[in-house]
Design an enzyme around this catalytic site. Structure first.
Site, PDB file in Angstrom:
ATOM      1  N   HIS A 198       0.852  -1.197   0.000  1.00 35.24           N
ATOM      2  CA  HIS A 198       0.000   0.000   0.000  1.00 35.24           C
ATOM      3  C   HIS A 198       0.881   1.238   0.000  1.00 35.24           C
ATOM      4  O   HIS A 198       2.033   1.201   0.428  1.00 35.24           O
ATOM      5  CB  HIS A 198      -0.926   0.008   1.213  1.00 35.24           C
ATOM      6  CG  HIS A 198      -0.216  -0.149   2.517  1.00 35.24           C
ATOM      7  ND1 HIS A 198       0.181  -1.364   3.016  1.00 35.24           N
ATOM      8  CD2 HIS A 198       0.211   0.771   3.414  1.00 35.24           C
ATOM      9  CE1 HIS A 198       0.799  -1.196   4.168  1.00 35.24           C
ATOM     10  NE2 HIS A 198       0.840   0.106   4.433  1.00 35.24           N
ATOM     11  N   HIS A 249       0.851   5.297   1.189  1.00 31.76           N
ATOM     12  CA  HIS A 249       0.175   6.329   1.983  1.00 31.76           C
ATOM     13  C   HIS A 249       0.186   7.647   1.210  1.00 31.76           C
ATOM     14  O   HIS A 249       1.224   8.055   0.686  1.00 31.76           O
ATOM     15  CB  HIS A 249       0.927   6.570   3.294  1.00 31.76           C
ATOM     16  CG  HIS A 249       0.967   5.398   4.224  1.00 31.76           C
ATOM     17  ND1 HIS A 249       0.161   5.294   5.334  1.00 31.76           N
ATOM     18  CD2 HIS A 249       1.730   4.270   4.222  1.00 31.76           C
ATOM     19  CE1 HIS A 249       0.424   4.167   5.982  1.00 31.76           C
ATOM     20  NE2 HIS A 249       1.376   3.519   5.320  1.00 31.76           N
TER      21      HIS A 249
END
Ligand code: AMP
Length: 133
Positions: free
Chosen positions: A98, A100
């Site tokens: 992922h 941010h």
């Protein structure tokens, strides 16, 4: 596999979705570092960026740019950090790749990483090592 982000992608657990395409999903972070902090995840499970197929790089980056632009506009941010933790040592807690998006505001006081002193010899030795790797 017991992966929280896979469950979010599948819709088995809820999220505050703010963007999506065939390959990627963007949703608000449940413990935001700043207002508008969001995560971009590939819909397929990859542990980290080293597992991520390079043919998806362009789409991933384009999606991140689009989502960052929307978030910055929505929260009137002055800038943003785009960050990825890879491996426990780097602070990765959720082992599904992922990125941010962390909106930043002038004078928000969020700490930056402290720079370290390094000699020219050390930089040179390091450069040689990396070039040979
Ligand atoms: P990292 O340290 O890079 O692995 O960050 C994982 C991030 O996922 C943290 O910022 C968490 O707040 C966030 N997170 C964990 N579970 C959820 C969830 N169910 N919904 C939204 N964000 C989450």
């Amino acid at each position: 596999m017991d992966c929280i982000f896979c469950k979010i992608v599948k819709g088995d657990i809820p999220c505050h979705k703010i963007g999506e395409n065939d390959d990627f999903l963007c949703f608000l972070d449940i413990n935001p570092i700043s207002k508008g902090h969001a995560l971009i995840v590939p819909k397929r499970h990859f542990k980290d960026v080293m597992e991520f197929p390079k043919e998806l790089d362009e789409g991933y980056f384009a999606f991140a740019q689009d989502m960052a632009a929307k978030i910055v506009q929505a929260v009137a941010a002055d800038g943003f950090n785009l960050g990825m933790n890879n491996g426990e040592a780097a602070g990765q807690v959720v082992m599904h790749q992922h990125t941010h998006i962390i909106p930043r505001f002038d004078g928000d006081g969020l700490a930056a990483w402290p720079p370290q002193e390094v000699s020219q010899d050390e930089l040179l030795a390091l450069k040689e090592k990396i070039l040979k790797a």
